[in-house]
Each structure stands twice: as C-alpha cells, then as structure tokens.
Design a protein around this motif. Structure first.
Motif, PDB file in Angstrom:
ATOM      1  N   GLN A 155     -21.098  23.630  60.189  1.00 30.55           N
ATOM      2  CA  GLN A 155     -20.019  24.597  60.401  1.00 30.55           C
ATOM      3  C   GLN A 155     -19.077  24.110  61.498  1.00 30.55           C
ATOM      4  OE1 GLN A 155     -19.366  27.961  58.815  1.00 30.55           O
ATOM      5  NE2 GLN A 155     -17.531  26.984  59.664  1.00 30.55           N
ATOM      6  N   GLU A 158     -16.864  21.467  60.072  1.00 28.18           N
ATOM      7  CA  GLU A 158     -15.847  22.120  59.239  1.00 28.18           C
ATOM      8  C   GLU A 158     -14.748  22.731  60.108  1.00 28.18           C
ATOM      9  OE1 GLU A 158     -15.525  25.872  56.091  1.00 28.18           O
ATOM     10  OE2 GLU A 158     -17.499  25.136  56.729  1.00 28.18           O
ATOM     11  N   GLU A 255     -23.475  20.696  50.250  1.00 23.39           N
ATOM     12  CA  GLU A 255     -22.939  21.362  51.442  1.00 23.39           C
ATOM     13  C   GLU A 255     -21.553  20.824  51.800  1.00 23.39           C
ATOM     14  OE1 GLU A 255     -24.000  23.790  54.152  1.00 23.39           O
ATOM     15  OE2 GLU A 255     -24.556  24.424  52.138  1.00 23.39           O
ATOM     16  N   ARG A 259     -18.219  23.071  51.863  1.00 23.52           N
ATOM     17  CA  ARG A 259     -17.543  23.337  53.131  1.00 23.52           C
ATOM     18  C   ARG A 259     -16.169  22.671  53.227  1.00 23.52           C
ATOM     19  NH1 ARG A 259     -20.492  25.651  57.032  1.00 23.52           N
ATOM     20  NH2 ARG A 259     -22.748  25.896  56.697  1.00 23.52           N
TER      21      ARG A 259
END
Length: 959
Positions: A155, A158, A255, A259
C-alpha cells in the motif's frame, strides 16, 4: 535518504570484486542450468526465475521468489526520472519529492507511514530508504512477510506512485531537513566538484542539475512547483515495481496488477528526454585546489563519443568481458607500483563504464603524495603507454582469466543462497539502464564456453580504442597549501604530450611459485574434543594448547569464515614502542610471507578463494580469514606462515610508511577530520594511546626492527590462541587440516594477558568548542561515560534504551523541529580494559541551532528518565530486535563475531541464542531505571565544531 550521482558497477564488475577459487584444469560442468548457443548475435536471455511484465498502463514489474533471508521481501519502486527532468525553477525538487514520500500519503497521514513500519520491526534508514540521482528516483523497503506488514508495504508503494499528500505544513517542515542535507554536502569536495564538473560534462544538462539543487530554491519554491514535478514525472510508463523475497510469485503478481493497474498518466505527457555529453576534439585539463582538501588526486576520463551501446547480445557480453580483463590487469599493475619504497601513488585503479548514465569512459584515478602530482601523472600515463605499445603479457592474461572464472564459479555456487537485496538492485538497473540480467548460471556457463575464445590481441587492442587522442579530460585536485606548488593546466598538458612522445619499457611479469608450503608437518594430536549441543559447536584442543571452535552451517555453500585471538595486543609495549607495535600487522600484511612478496602472494591467490591476515589490536592479536571449502587448506597454510614465516622487507616497510605519511599529511585540513581528531584527544585526555590521527612525527617514529620484533613476539606463542571457524565446514574432514596447520604452531606456554594502559575519559562536565572550516555547518557530539558492572543483561538493557531514544530523536529533532538531516545515539558496554560504558549522541546542524538542538536532545533524555519510553516505542524496539535476531542467527559473520566476543569476555556462548526471554521481559520501567543510571548530567562531554568565522550571534549562543 541519499542522493546518488554515479551508477553502480555492472553485475560483472561486482562479481570481479570477489576473491574466489577455480581450478583452470577443471572439466566443463555439465549440470549448469543455462542454454548457451554458439551464435553471438543471439539476444541475452532474461533469467527464467524472474517474472517480468508490463501492465497496460506501461508500468513494469519484476517478481522473484527467494528465501534468503527467510520471511523477508525486498520491495522497490523505481522512477525513471531524477534531477535532469527539473525545470529551471525546480532545482532540487526531484530529491525534495522523494523526501515528501515519507511525510504523508493518501493512506498514511504525516509520519504514520514510518510509525507503521517501525511497529513491524522496520528501521528507518536501514530497511526504509530512498535515493535520487540525475536520472532516477528509487524507493527501497525491506520488510517481514508476517502478519499484515507486506500488505501495508505494498500500500505504501502504491501511495508513493500516486498518492503523496504534499500538505503545505509538511512541505515547509521538510525544507529544514533537506537544507540540512544540503549543508552536509558542502565542503572542499563539493567546491572542487562545482569547478571541474562543467569541464567534464561540458555543454551537457548534467552539469546544471546536481540532485541536491540550490539553497535559494529549496528555501523559496512554492508548493505547486513541487507538486508539478510529481504530477508530470511520477507516471506508470516511467515506473517499475520490484518484489524479491519469500513470497508466492502468483499472489504477488495479482497484487501488483490490482494495486497499480489503474494508475493513469497525465493528460499531457512530457517527453522523457535523453541528455548526452557532447564530445570535444581536444583534451581538456582542469586543476582545482582548496584549503580544506585532504588528498592530491588525479582522474583521467577518456570519454567515448555518443551514447553507450546497448548490451543486448552475446557479443555485447563478450565485449564486456574483454573490458573487465583489460581494466583488471591494468589495475593490478598500478597496485604493484603502490608497493614500491617510494611509491608514485598511494592508491590507483582503472575502470571502464559510465560517468553518468548516457556517457561511457575509460577512467583512471590515483591518489598521490604532496608535491607528487607531476610524477604520479607521468607514471600513470607511462603505464598506459606500456599497454598501448606492448600490451599485456600472456602470464597476466592467463592469471586474470583464471581469476575471472574463479569469481563466477563462487557466485554460481551461492546461487541458492544469494540475498534478495542483490537481486532487487539488479532488476532496478535492468529497468533504468537496460543492464542484462540473465542470471549467474548463464554468466558462468557463458564464460566457460567463450572465455578461451578471447585472444590477448583483442584485449590489447582496447588500449588504442580507449586512449585515442581527444575527448579526454584530466582532473587534478589538490590542497591549497603554503609552500606546495600545484602544477597548472599548461604543466599537465605538457606532461601528457611528453609521455606520448617518450620511450617506455615493456612490463615484465614475475614468476610465481606453485605452492605456499613445500614441507607440510604431520598432524598434531587432538588432546580434547567438547561439543556444546545447545549452539551446535565443537571445541578442539591440540597438544600445543591451541583451541579451535567450529560451527558448521548451511547459510552459504561456498563460505568458511575464521578469526582467532590471543590476549595481549600492543598494550604490552611501552609508549615509546607503541606506534611501531600498532603498525606491525599492516607492515607484515603488505610484506607477505616466506618467499612471497605481498604482490606475489596476491598473484598466487588470484585463482583461489582463500585469504588470511594478521592483526594486532589494543588488547589482543590474532588472524582473520575466509575460504571456500575446497580452499580451507590454503587459508590454514597462510595462517601458519603468518605465525612462522612473516616476510621481513625493508623496501615494503619504506613503502608502507611513505604511503601513510602522505595519506595523513593533509588530513587535518578537512574540518570533519580535524574535529574527529579533537574529539578523540579530548575523550582520552590527550593520552598518546587514546586515539587521534597519527602525526608525521608518529609515522617517523615507527622502527622497522621494533615493529618486526613486536610482530614476532605477538605470534611466537600460539598456546593461548583460540580459533573460530563458521560456515560450510565438514568437521571430520577439517580435523586433520586443523591439526596439521594449527596443531603445529609454535608454543612456549607463556602466561600473558593484556595491560590496562590507563586511557580514561575526563570527569565532570566538559564543554568544548572547535573552530575549523569555512562552511556554515556545525557538528555536535555529546558523550556520557562512566564505570559499570559488566554483564550481558546490563549491556542488553543499555542498548535497548538507546534504540528507544533513537526513535524519539528522529521524531522530535528531525521530523518535528526539522533541525537535522540525521541524528543518532549509540552505546557501548565494555568489560575490558575496565568495566565501563560510553553513550554517544551526534548530529550535524546549522551553527545557530547548536544550543537549541542540544537542549532538545537533553529534554528527550530527561523525558525517558522521568517517564520511561512509551509503550509504543517499547513495542517497536522489541519487534526490531526479534526481526534482527531472526536474520542474524542465519548469518555466518554474526555467529563468528558472537562466538569470538563470548570467549574473549568469558561469557557463556550458549547465551547467543537465549534472547527471547530478555526481549519479552523488556519494559518501560526497567529502561527508565537504566536511563537514570547511565545518563549522568553531572558528567558528560560535549564537543561542537563551528566554522572559523562564526557569526557573533552563533558564537554567543554557544557560550
């Protein structure tokens, strides 16, 4: 976070830096997992273990499963945009953007990002970092795969790609941090760089876009100017995500697609231009001096015209191999010259590669003595002429080919034990610079198949190609010092012309013996053998009293590490003989053993993965070494010879002293070294054995006879030596070798120990100011010292306290006050020569901020003394310790150091693995008590560096 100007060397260059082993007569291995066709026009393949792809929006990704270390993953976000992309009003803002990535994103407010990772045991700086260079910005994360840490880390990546907040308040706070980073970079090297870079990179944008930027813009840019850089250049087609570690590749791929797949480019994309360095027909010379410069340095850049050719085919790979052969052999010749009694340079080398991403050059450097620039340059150029006119010899060529294969074989053997960080760095370079990543299996098998097809003539021909007339830049950097004449540009040009027209003699390679020891003794008796099952080690004792502690591991396939100690060191000698004794090990290391000079020994070992070197410290002497399993005997023979046959060579002694006198001659002209010297002398109360850089008089006091007598005395009796071996060592196979080479070391059975030479810190409060340098920067060092009863438990509590303090120092002094770029505390608990501790806190800052920041440091200490660390900080410390031990216990080097330390301090070695209870029991109340015990505000030393022309207000604030 750091800036970087030059690229890393290629994987080939990195591999060539390892000293390993290969038998030239070895048959061609038939089990290497690589298919090598004979057609050199074939494209270099991508390592089959890499999953590389590109999303529809243009973002590139690299994924690899790798379990070294276990339960860890290396994450990278590479952005193909750096300071070259800045507009004129954005100088320094590519780097500033990188800083803002740690100050708030879409999903992590302000410093929450750092906090979240610290709770998972991730250290800011060590595991969480970034850099910005001319061409790129790269973010780096090393995280555990446990719990939700990996999900949060993805995260974060990202958010960095498309979610940095750029809050006005945070931007203004970060100005102070970045300006402090700018301040650190000021000094002689930067001033000289500013002078010669426009010549080296003439008419190129690179000369105008140093990543740190300008202080004026950093202080005054408006918010939108910064955001504009991010909006224009952080876009998917210029980005790559790298994930290497203990992961499921298919899950990671999904993933990344989830993302990063929706990232969008700006409506109007700016072209990502490539900026070259225009060629010039003539040679250029630039001479720069500075009063604070430390060394006399020569750099030669034979620049290649045009952009670097892409490395795409087998033929390109073969060319790179020729380049490495050439520069490797020339560097060895230059190294030989540093061993002369009156060496023309203290250090010199050659390299072919890029100056910056878009400009390749054949490069040479040399560090030369004072008043030795003309001679050093002349010798450097003469060595070039020797290669141009006569080439390298067949013996040099064959030796270096063996060494090259040795290096690749070692890396190939470790292919299943390679750390994930190395792979991640490779893949970043593949994205940014198109560096090939075929994998070590390909590289090793390729060399086995094609190295013999490279002729010496082909390698020698590179000299004419690389050293052609024109497009060359010679840079000379020197201290500006009264009584020292530095040649001007005309004099340098004259030397270049004279050498080109002079007569030179061909290099002659010396013949090297084929064995280290002709007479090998019979194995001695092993008188006892003891196993400590809890940590899986075996203690062997030989008839001569020598002990060997052996721990066999599977952490590395091709590595055995060794160290040894005996109590004594140079503490047993008088002050008058101290400096001779303290340099005896270095003199012998350079001299060699038996009939092998230092250079001959290097040549003998060039195709072996074996090294050993003696040392003499303050309290102990010993030998350190490393070897591949098949070269264990060579390492042990070297060790045996360093005890029994150290080479006495007056010429090498003169070379050693001459080099170090030259290296230290102008050291104290640099404010940082001057300050370090002052600190060490203050902390030891000017004890002649308490530190401080050696003076010219110190070097002149070294006696050859005293040094050799001290060395032979230290290694005359091995009966009190303990050796430690950790790595891929088969105990039963090793026993006869250990018994042969260690069991037969000389032993007199003398009883000896180290001596306390009385070095002690000052008592009370010491507040010293040191004035040196012209740049507006200060350095602060605060030390708390005192006696303490040494124990493993007390040392652990002290170090845990310092870890908690470091968290607060970064939060308060860097992030909230924006007063420093970096700040850190460290602690050391010592049992010998007396039981004591030292805590040191240091940081650079603006002179006018010294007192305010020093008081802020004291305030943070007092908060811990009053309340103890917060529960959150305790949790961070505990998790970091767990994660560090998790990886440490699978590192050969950690075990080697831990075992040696345990035996020397007479602590039960089983304690090495008994750490879980201590971590679990760590609590705020105990650390509060520890803080009150060891932070004594009635006894500390504070030393501050100020510029020589400190303003009156700054000077007053320091009183």
């Amino acid at each position: 976070m750091k800036q970087r100007i030059n690229r890393n060397p290629s994987i080939l260059a990195l591999l060539l830096s390892i000293i390993c082993s290969y038998s030239w007569a070895q048959e061609f291995p038939d089990n290497i997992e690589a298919d090598i066709p004979n057609d050199l026009s074939t494209e270099i393949p991508l390592d089959s273990k890499i999953i590389k792809g590109k999303l529809d929006n243009g973002l590139t990704y690299y994924i690899r499963q790798n379990s070294r270390p276990e339960n860890r993953v290396e994450l990278r976000l590479a952005v193909n945009a750096g300071s070259l992309m800045e507009d004129d009003d954005q100088l320094g803002l590519a780097h500033f953007t990188e800083h803002m990535a740690f100050n708030g994103t879409r999903n992590f407010e302000k410093n929450e990002l750092i906090n979240v990772l610290q709770m998972a045991g991730v250290k800011f700086g060590a595991h969480l970092n970034a850099y910005t260079s001319f061409d790129e910005t790269v973010y780096m994360l090393t995280v555990p795969t446990a719990d939700t840490t990996l999900e949060k880390s993805l995260q974060i990546l990202e958010d960095w790609a498309d979610g940095i907040s750029f809050e006005d308040e945070e931007i203004d706070k970060e100005r102070g941090v970045v300006i402090e980073e700018w301040r650190i970079g000021q000094g002689a090297q930067r001033r000289m760089l500013d002078e010669y870079l426009p010549v080296l990179l003439a008419d190129s944008r690179y000369a105008e876009r140093l990543p740190i930027g300008t202080k004026e813009i950093l202080e005054n840019f408006d918010y939108q100017t910064l955001k504009r850089f991010y909006e224009e250049w952080y876009r998917p087609d210029l980005m790559a995500v790298v994930a290497v570690g203990d992961i499921d590749p298919a899950e990671m791929k999904a993933e990344i697609e989830r993302r990063f797949g929706d990232l969008k480019a700006p409506d109007k994309e700016r072209a990502r231009e490539v900026f070259d360095v225009p060629a010039h027909e003539d040679n250029k010379v630039v001479v720069v001096t500075d009063k604070e410069a430390t060394f006399n340095q020569i750099q030669l850049f034979y620049k290649e015209e045009g952009l670097p050719e892409p490395e795409e085919t087998f033929r390109d790979y073969l060319e790179m191999t020729k380049h490495n052969l050439f520069t490797g052999m020339l560097s060895q010749r230059l190294n030989e010259l540093t061993q002369k009694a009156d060496p023309p340079f203290m250090n010199a080398g050659a390299y072919y590669g890029n100056i910056i991403r878009t400009s390749n050059a054949f490069q040479q450097y040399a560090v030369v003595p004072e008043n030795g620039i003309e001679r050093g340059l002349q010798v450097l150029l003469e060595e070039n002429e020797k290669v141009k006119r006569f080439g390298f010899t067949e013996t040099e060529f064959e030796r270096y080919k063996k060494r090259m294969l040795t290096n690749y074989e070692a890396s190939y053997k470790e292919r299943e034990k390679t750390e994930s960080s190395g792979y991640a760095a490779e893949y970043v370079r593949n994205f940014l610079e198109n560096e090939p990543v075929p994998g070590i299996a390909f590289e090793y098998k390729f060399l086995l198949q094609f190295l013999s097809e490279i002729s010496l003539d082909e390698v020698n021909a590179l000299a004419e190609e690389w050293m052609a007339e024109g497009n060359m830049v010679a840079v000379v950097m020197a201290p500006e010092k009264e009584g020292v004449q530095v040649p001007n540009e005309a004099a340098i040009e004259n030397i270049i012309q004279q050498v080109a027209e002079s007569e030179v003699e061909a290099y002659e390679d010396e013949e090297i013996a084929s064995t280290l020891m002709e007479d090998v003794p019979a194995p001695a008796e092993i008188t006892s053998e003891k196993v400590i099952e809890e940590i899986d080690i075996t203690e062997l004792t030989f008839a001569n009293g020598v002990k060997a502690v052996v721990k066999s591991t599977d952490f590395k396939d091709d590595e055995i590490l060794m160290t040894a100690h005996s109590p004594g060191g140079h503490s047993v000698y008088s002050d008058e003989k101290y400096f001779s004794a303290a340099n005896a090990d270095g003199i012998v290391q350079q001299s060699g053993v038996k009939d092998f000079s230092g250079i001959a020994l290097q040549k003998f070992l060039s195709d072996k993965n074996a090294a050993a070197s003696p040392f003499i410290g303050e309290l102990k002497e010993g030998v350190s070494g490393s070897a591949a399993p098949e070269d264990l005997e060579t390492m042990l023979q070297l060790t045996h010879l360093y005890f029994t046959s150290p080479r006495e060579d007056q010429e090498t002694f003169q070379s050693y002293i001459s080099k170090y006198k030259s290296l230290y001659q102008n050291l104290l002209s640099n404010p940082q070294y001057y300050y370090q010297d002052k600190v060490m002398r203050i902390m030891s109360q000017n004890n002649p054995r308490g530190g401080g850089f050696p003076t010219q008089e110190d070097w002149e006091s070294v006696s050859f006879d005293e040094a050799m007598d001290a060395y032979k005395d230290r290694f005359a009796d091995a009966s009190d030596f303990t050796f430690f071996f950790v790595g891929n060592i088969d105990l039963e196979e090793a026993k006869p070798l250990l018994a042969t080479y260690l069991g037969n070391l000389p032993a007199t059975g003398r009883e000896e120990d180290w001596k306390d030479v009385g070095v002690r810190p000052p008592g009370g409060i010491v507040d010293e100011k040191v004035y040196k340098g012209t740049d507006p920067k200060s350095m602060v060092r605060i030390s708390f010292t005192g006696e303490m009863p040494y124990s493993k438990e007390e040392a652990y509590e002290l170090n845990s306290l310092i870890q908690a303090l470091n968290i607060k120092l970064i939060e308060e002094i860097r992030e909230k006050k924006s007063g420093v770029y970096g700040i850190g505390a460290n602690a050391n608990a010592s049992k010998y020569p007396y039981e004591h501790y030292t805590i040191t806190i240091s940081f650079p800052c603006a002179p006018e901020n010294v007192e305010d920041l020093s008081q802020a440091v004291f305030d943070e200490i007092k908060k811990i003394q009053d309340n103890g660390p917060t529960q959150e900080d305790i949790m961070k410390v505990k998790e970091t310790q767990r994660r560090e031990m998790e990886t440490n216990l699978k590192q050969n080097n950690y075990w080697l150091q831990a075992l040696e330390r345990a035996y020397f301090t007479q602590v039960d070695p089983k304690n090495i693995v008994e750490y879980e209870d201590a971590i679990e029991d760590l609590n705020a109340e105990d650390l509060k008590e520890t803080a009150n015990k060891y932070f004594n505000f009635d006894q500390y030393v504070k030393v501050v560096l100020y510029p020589e022309e400190t303003t009156e207000s700054a000077d007053e604030s320091g009183k």
